[in-house]
Design a protein around this motif. Structure first.
Motif, PDB file in Angstrom:
ATOM      1  N   THR A 148      46.110  37.292  -6.464  1.00  0.00           N
ATOM      2  CA  THR A 148      46.024  36.849  -7.845  1.00  0.00           C
ATOM      3  C   THR A 148      46.233  38.039  -8.779  1.00  0.00           C
ATOM      4  N   PRO A 149      46.482  37.788 -10.066  1.00  0.00           N
ATOM      5  CA  PRO A 149      46.624  38.899 -11.023  1.00  0.00           C
ATOM      6  C   PRO A 149      45.388  39.784 -11.116  1.00  0.00           C
ATOM      7  N   THR A 150      44.213  39.261 -10.713  1.00  0.00           N
ATOM      8  CA  THR A 150      42.980  40.052 -10.745  1.00  0.00           C
ATOM      9  C   THR A 150      42.723  40.750  -9.409  1.00  0.00           C
ATOM     10  N   ARG A 151      43.758  40.810  -8.557  1.00  0.00           N
ATOM     11  CA  ARG A 151      43.723  41.507  -7.266  1.00  0.00           C
ATOM     12  C   ARG A 151      42.817  40.841  -6.237  1.00  0.00           C
ATOM     13  N   GLU A 152      42.516  39.580  -6.404  1.00  0.00           N
ATOM     14  CA  GLU A 152      41.816  38.848  -5.361  1.00  0.00           C
ATOM     15  C   GLU A 152      42.827  38.461  -4.284  1.00  0.00           C
ATOM     16  N   LYS A 153      42.399  38.489  -3.026  1.00  0.00           N
ATOM     17  CA  LYS A 153      43.296  38.211  -1.911  1.00  0.00           C
ATOM     18  C   LYS A 153      42.776  37.047  -1.086  1.00  0.00           C
ATOM     19  N   TYR A 154      43.686  36.125  -0.743  1.00  0.00           N
ATOM     20  CA  TYR A 154      43.328  34.964   0.052  1.00  0.00           C
ATOM     21  C   TYR A 154      44.310  34.830   1.209  1.00  0.00           C
ATOM     22  N   LEU A 155      43.776  34.817   2.429  1.00  0.00           N
ATOM     23  CA  LEU A 155      44.633  34.638   3.594  1.00  0.00           C
ATOM     24  C   LEU A 155      45.130  33.205   3.622  1.00  0.00           C
ATOM     25  N   TYR A 156      46.452  33.042   3.567  1.00  0.00           N
ATOM     26  CA  TYR A 156      47.034  31.696   3.558  1.00  0.00           C
ATOM     27  C   TYR A 156      47.382  31.220   4.963  1.00  0.00           C
ATOM     28  N   LYS A 157      47.966  32.115   5.764  1.00  0.00           N
ATOM     29  CA  LYS A 157      48.429  31.660   7.072  1.00  0.00           C
ATOM     30  C   LYS A 157      48.623  32.828   8.015  1.00  0.00           C
ATOM     31  N   LEU A 158      48.356  32.586   9.309  1.00  0.00           N
ATOM     32  CA  LEU A 158      48.677  33.523  10.378  1.00  0.00           C
ATOM     33  C   LEU A 158      49.752  32.893  11.253  1.00  0.00           C
ATOM     34  N   VAL A 159      50.774  33.669  11.582  1.00  0.00           N
ATOM     35  CA  VAL A 159      51.895  33.142  12.363  1.00  0.00           C
ATOM     36  C   VAL A 159      52.176  34.074  13.537  1.00  0.00           C
ATOM     37  N   ASP A 160      52.344  33.488  14.718  1.00  0.00           N
ATOM     38  CA  ASP A 160      52.710  34.261  15.906  1.00  0.00           C
ATOM     39  C   ASP A 160      54.237  34.273  16.019  1.00  0.00           C
ATOM     40  N   LEU A 161      54.816  35.458  15.819  1.00  0.00           N
ATOM     41  CA  LEU A 161      56.273  35.597  15.850  1.00  0.00           C
ATOM     42  C   LEU A 161      56.723  36.390  17.072  1.00  0.00           C
ATOM     43  N   SER A 162      55.969  36.282  18.152  1.00  0.00           N
ATOM     44  CA  SER A 162      56.250  37.088  19.339  1.00  0.00           C
ATOM     45  C   SER A 162      57.528  36.680  20.052  1.00  0.00           C
ATOM     46  N   GLU A 163      57.919  35.441  19.895  1.00  0.00           N
ATOM     47  CA  GLU A 163      59.040  34.935  20.681  1.00  0.00           C
ATOM     48  C   GLU A 163      60.396  35.203  20.042  1.00  0.00           C
ATOM     49  N   ASN A 164      60.430  35.859  18.907  1.00  0.00           N
ATOM     50  CA  ASN A 164      61.693  36.063  18.203  1.00  0.00           C
ATOM     51  C   ASN A 164      61.853  37.525  17.797  1.00  0.00           C
ATOM     52  N   SER A 165      63.115  37.969  17.719  1.00  0.00           N
ATOM     53  CA  SER A 165      63.401  39.306  17.209  1.00  0.00           C
ATOM     54  C   SER A 165      63.213  39.316  15.699  1.00  0.00           C
ATOM     55  N   HIS A 166      62.605  40.349  15.178  1.00  0.00           N
ATOM     56  CA  HIS A 166      62.272  40.406  13.755  1.00  0.00           C
ATOM     57  C   HIS A 166      63.446  40.969  12.949  1.00  0.00           C
ATOM     58  N   THR A 167      64.562  40.255  12.993  1.00  0.00           N
ATOM     59  CA  THR A 167      65.709  40.660  12.184  1.00  0.00           C
ATOM     60  C   THR A 167      65.465  40.285  10.733  1.00  0.00           C
ATOM     61  N   ALA A 168      66.262  40.867   9.842  1.00  0.00           N
ATOM     62  CA  ALA A 168      66.098  40.573   8.417  1.00  0.00           C
ATOM     63  C   ALA A 168      66.305  39.084   8.141  1.00  0.00           C
ATOM     64  N   ASN A 169      67.307  38.495   8.786  1.00  0.00           N
ATOM     65  CA  ASN A 169      67.591  37.074   8.555  1.00  0.00           C
ATOM     66  C   ASN A 169      66.448  36.187   9.045  1.00  0.00           C
ATOM     67  N   TYR A 170      65.899  36.538  10.215  1.00  0.00           N
ATOM     68  CA  TYR A 170      64.812  35.718  10.753  1.00  0.00           C
ATOM     69  C   TYR A 170      63.562  35.803   9.874  1.00  0.00           C
ATOM     70  N   VAL A 171      63.191  37.028   9.464  1.00  0.00           N
ATOM     71  CA  VAL A 171      62.019  37.200   8.598  1.00  0.00           C
ATOM     72  C   VAL A 171      62.220  36.465   7.279  1.00  0.00           C
ATOM     73  N   ALA A 172      63.456  36.520   6.752  1.00  0.00           N
ATOM     74  CA  ALA A 172      63.757  35.812   5.502  1.00  0.00           C
ATOM     75  C   ALA A 172      63.564  34.305   5.669  1.00  0.00           C
ATOM     76  N   GLN A 173      63.959  33.779   6.830  1.00  0.00           N
ATOM     77  CA  GLN A 173      63.783  32.346   7.083  1.00  0.00           C
ATOM     78  C   GLN A 173      62.305  31.972   7.149  1.00  0.00           C
ATOM     79  N   VAL A 174      61.514  32.811   7.818  1.00  0.00           N
ATOM     80  CA  VAL A 174      60.072  32.540   7.932  1.00  0.00           C
ATOM     81  C   VAL A 174      59.417  32.564   6.555  1.00  0.00           C
ATOM     82  N   VAL A 175      59.743  33.596   5.775  1.00  0.00           N
ATOM     83  CA  VAL A 175      59.162  33.708   4.438  1.00  0.00           C
ATOM     84  C   VAL A 175      59.623  32.552   3.562  1.00  0.00           C
ATOM     85  N   GLY A 176      60.893  32.164   3.711  1.00  0.00           N
ATOM     86  CA  GLY A 176      61.423  31.046   2.928  1.00  0.00           C
ATOM     87  C   GLY A 176      60.669  29.752   3.189  1.00  0.00           C
TER      88      GLY A 176
END
Length: 264
Positions: A108-136
């Motif tokens: 938040t703008p007041t620097r509060e932090k909330y964990l939204y989600k944990l994701v296991d990405l062990s099965e995939n290579s962390h290429t720029a395109n793949y990370v972009a897809q996950v974030v998207g």
């Protein structure tokens, strides 16, 4: 009397608060739930207040944990629904079982932090395109959040400024990409962040001169400071040897001699 004897009855509301605090303690400190039934732990709690009855590990790991999780999810949902100018940040680490776990945090703008989600990405290579897809996909689920990218000195950089920065990097044939992010948990990234800003000195000055409307006043004042880039070069001179020493110590075969040689 209360100095020598515990109350024989603890109000239900206080028991609930104690149980919730206990569940948070076990989760936040990564302590196994079976400890709650260990005789030494039971004796310790009884010394604090003999009237308090510890929950079983099944009750602690199931009902209490699920209740706390529901409360946290409700809080996060409220923040998403009612918040404005929220930031989505993410980072990854390797678990003790060698799984690649990524966390997505709402800030938040007041620097509060909330964990939204944990994701296991062990099965995939962390290429720029793949990370972009996950974030998207995460952003699509947070359609009410005004997502903005995080930079070292420009936390309110607009998408237009980001696009202009990328354009000028290509036009000036600058290698190494854009401004690198700084992560507090990986302090060696401070060196990468400083070096990236120094590398983009020409580009940043062009934006200040020709497209200053894309930057907020605080960012412009910082970049236009007379000794800004000179100070960064001095800082880089100090950080780079420390970074190399830290990376050397992370090696399995590292010795104190390696650290000494990195710093001399």
């Amino acid at each position: 009397m209360t100095d020598y004897h515990d109350s024989t009855k603890i109000p239900d509301a206080r028991v609930t608060r104690i149980n919730c605090a206990l569940a948070k303690f076990f989760v936040a400190c990564s302590i196994s739930f079976w400890i709650v039934e260990h005789p030494f732990f039971v004796n310790f709690v009884k010394e604090l207040n003999s009237a308090y009855e510890l929950p079983t590990r099944e009750f602690l790991s199931d009902q209490l944990l699920e209740r706390e999780l529901a409360l946290v999810n409700s809080t996060v949902a409220t923040v998403i629904e009612n918040g404005a100018n929220l930031t989505l940040a993410f980072d990854g680490w390797t678990s003790p079982t060698h799984r690649s776990i990524w966390n997505f945090v709402i800030m938040t703008p007041t620097r509060e932090k909330y964990l939204y989600k944990l994701v296991d990405l062990s099965e995939n290579s962390h290429t720029a395109n793949y990370v972009a897809q996950v974030v998207g996909k995460i952003i699509e689920k947070l359609d009410q959040i005004k997502y903005q990218r995080l930079y070292l000195i420009t936390p309110q950089t607009s998408h237009q400024a980001d696009a202009k920065l990328t354009q000028l990097i290509k036009e000036n044939n600058i290698c190494g990409g854009g401004i690198k992010l700084y992560c507090k948990m990986r302090w060696t990234t401070a060196s990468d962040s400083v070096d990236s800003i120094i590398r983009l000195e020409t580009v940043l000055e062009q934006i200040i001169t020709n497209d200053s409307n894309l930057l907020n006043d605080k960012v412009k004042r910082v970049i236009q400071t007379r000794n800004f880039f000179s100070d960064l070069r001095i800082l880089s001179f100090v950080l780079n040897p420390l970074r190399k020493a830290v990376l050397a110590l992370k090696s399995k075969s590292a010795t104190l001699g390696d650290c000494f040689l990195s710093l001399i």
